[in-house]
Structures are given as C-alpha cells and as structure tokens.
Write a protein that holds these residues in place. Structure first.
Motif, short mmCIF file in Angstrom:
data_model
loop_
_atom_site.label_atom_id
_atom_site.label_comp_id
_atom_site.label_asym_id
_atom_site.label_seq_id
_atom_site.Cartn_x
_atom_site.Cartn_y
_atom_site.Cartn_z
N CYS A 184 46.08 27.79 85.49
CA CYS A 184 46.64 27.77 84.65
C CYS A 184 47.54 28.06 83.75
N LEU A 194 52.25 22.66 83.43
CA LEU A 194 51.16 21.38 82.41
C LEU A 194 50.30 21.77 81.08
N TYR A 195 50.00 22.90 81.81
CA TYR A 195 49.59 24.16 80.33
C TYR A 195 50.59 24.02 79.39
N VAL A 206 41.80 23.75 78.35
CA VAL A 206 41.54 24.72 79.78
C VAL A 206 41.89 26.61 79.88
N TRP A 251 48.32 22.24 90.46
CA TRP A 251 49.37 23.26 89.46
C TRP A 251 50.04 23.07 90.31
FE1 SF4 Z 1 45.57 23.84 84.97
FE2 SF4 Z 1 45.81 21.65 86.59
FE3 SF4 Z 1 45.75 21.70 83.67
FE4 SF4 Z 1 47.93 23.11 86.03
S1 SF4 Z 1 47.59 20.14 86.10
S2 SF4 Z 1 47.14 23.32 83.53
S3 SF4 Z 1 46.67 24.11 87.40
S4 SF4 Z 1 44.98 22.44 85.32
#
Ligand code: SF4
Length: 103
Positions: free
Chosen positions: A65, A70-71, A90, A99
C-alpha cells in the motif's frame, strides 16, 4: 458516527483544539478490515506476504500500500488513508488487487 473516540476527536476539531498532527488524524480514522465485503472482493490483506498466491498470481511481495498510487500518506507512514476504501486507513505493508504503482 457511533464511535465514541471518533466523536470526541471531531468535537475537539470543531472546538479548534489543536490535538493531532496529520499522521495522528490518519491513525484516528477507521481501519479497513480484511473481512469487509469490499476488502474480501479485492483480496485485501494487512500484510502483503499473506496474499493468496493462487488467487492473485500476479501479486508480488514488493507491492505494498505504501507504494500504491491510491495511498494518501507518505510511503514511510506506517498507516494511511486509501482513496479506494473511502479514506479508511490501510497499513503501508498491506495490499489489494487494485494496487497501482505510485508514479
Ligand atoms: Fe492498498 Fe489497495 Fe488501497 Fe492501494 S488500493 S493503498 S493496494 S488497499
């Protein structure tokens, strides 16, 4: 908003009490549970090494993550909000099948 600690936090913010920094705000947000229906559907794990290899053959343990586009925190932050999960938090070492490498 039934979580009492969250309510207290929001009330402090409304009152203008400077109680938390940005990373502490993330720590106060609800964490994504591996058993949430959306998390299950995306194969989310709190620890990328625990991902089901049979289900996600393209997964690599280097994908975490903290390195995902997207983190919504610094890659070095242990926990951060995820845009895909309505800004629930997360762990940086987590993973899901959405991901995307941070550019
Ligand atoms: Fe983690 Fe999935 Fe969110 Fe990316 S989209 S930060 S891999 S939970």
């Amino acid at each position: 908003m039934s979580n009492p600690s969250r309510r207290a936090f929001v009330m402090c913010v409304v009152a203008g009490t400077p109680v938390f920094g940005a990373s502490q705000v993330a720590a106060q947000a609800a964490a994504v549970s591996e058993t949430d229906p959306q998390a299950v559907a995306l194969g989310f794990k709190n620890d990328t090494t625990k991902v089901d290899k049979a289900k996600f053959p393209k997964h690599e343990v280097s994908q975490v993550c903290g390195g995902c586009a997207l983190y919504q925190a610094k890659p070095t932050d242990a926990v951060g909000p995820c845009a895909l999960f309505a800004m629930k938090t997360v762990p940086a070492k987590g993973w899901c099948s959405s991901w995307v490498k941070k550019g």
